[in-house]
Design a protein around this motif. Structure first.
Motif, PDB file in Angstrom:
ATOM      1  N   LEU A 186       0.834  -1.091   0.126  1.00 18.95           N
ATOM      2  CA  LEU A 186       0.059  -0.009   0.039  1.00 18.95           C
ATOM      3  C   LEU A 186       1.026   1.419   0.085  1.00 18.95           C
ATOM      4  CD1 LEU A 186      -2.561  -1.019   2.614  1.00 18.95           C
ATOM      5  CD2 LEU A 186      -3.260  -0.719   0.192  1.00 18.95           C
ATOM      6  N   PRO A 187       0.219   2.217  -0.608  1.00 20.26           N
ATOM      7  CA  PRO A 187       1.132   3.523  -0.646  1.00 20.26           C
ATOM      8  C   PRO A 187       1.665   4.041   0.858  1.00 20.26           C
ATOM      9  CG  PRO A 187      -0.655   3.877  -1.808  1.00 20.26           C
ATOM     10  CD  PRO A 187      -0.892   2.696  -1.094  1.00 20.26           C
ATOM     11  N   ASP A 188       2.769   4.702   1.122  1.00 21.22           N
ATOM     12  CA  ASP A 188       3.138   5.078   2.523  1.00 21.22           C
ATOM     13  C   ASP A 188       2.144   5.879   3.174  1.00 21.22           C
ATOM     14  OD1 ASP A 188       5.458   3.591   2.388  1.00 21.22           O
ATOM     15  OD2 ASP A 188       6.703   5.259   1.369  1.00 21.22           O
ATOM     16  N   HIS A 189       1.315   6.771   2.418  1.00 20.05           N
ATOM     17  CA  HIS A 189       0.432   7.794   3.162  1.00 20.05           C
ATOM     18  C   HIS A 189      -1.036   7.060   3.206  1.00 20.05           C
ATOM     19  CE1 HIS A 189      -0.637   8.037  -0.917  1.00 20.05           C
ATOM     20  NE2 HIS A 189      -1.806   8.273  -0.695  1.00 20.05           N
ATOM     21  N   TRP A 190      -1.153   5.889   2.810  1.00 20.21           N
ATOM     22  CA  TRP A 190      -2.439   5.234   3.010  1.00 20.21           C
ATOM     23  C   TRP A 190      -2.648   4.734   4.391  1.00 20.21           C
ATOM     24  CZ3 TRP A 190      -5.450   1.011   4.293  1.00 20.21           C
ATOM     25  CH2 TRP A 190      -6.500   0.953   3.661  1.00 20.21           C
ATOM     26  N   ALA A 191      -3.924   4.976   5.101  1.00 20.45           N
ATOM     27  CA  ALA A 191      -4.422   4.646   6.119  1.00 20.45           C
ATOM     28  C   ALA A 191      -5.800   4.503   6.356  1.00 20.45           C
ATOM     29  CB  ALA A 191      -3.694   5.702   7.187  1.00 20.45           C
TER      30      ALA A 191
END
Length: 105
Positions: free
Chosen positions: A95-100
């Motif tokens: 998942l992208p680093d900024h995904w949460a």
């Protein structure tokens, strides 16, 4: 014949063999940049339909209690639950680093 060769042959057939490689390359770039979507007057994106359904179910008469619970918190709560479901069931490896899950909607 492999897929790449087949696709290449289809493109060459479409472009025609009369032009030179530079002309075909330029035409191919123009074709790739074309917007080929046709949007009808009644078109609604998937996102618009989901948000409309979430908002509509909150107030719609005759909606079952379970459905009403799913949309009780509005769009933001629905998105958070969907993200949790996605992580739990799809178990994405990357998942992208900024995904949460809790990223704002």
């Amino acid at each position: 014949m492999d897929r790449r060769t087949l696709f290449s042959q289809n493109v060459q057939d479409f472009l025609g063999s009369a032009g030179n490689a530079a002309e075909n390359s330029e035409l191919l770039h123009e074709l790739c940049a074309m917007d080929v979507r046709v949007v009808g007057p009644e078109f609604r994106s998937h996102g618009e339909m989901v948000v409309g359904a979430v908002l509509g179910l909150r107030e719609a008469p005759g909606v079952c209690d379970e459905c009403r619970k799913l949309v009780a918190g509005g769009v933001a709560a629905f998105v958070r639950r969907w993200r949790c479901h996605f992580v739990e069931h799809a178990a994405p490896a990357y998942l992208p680093d900024h995904w949460a899950v809790d990223y704002s909607v």
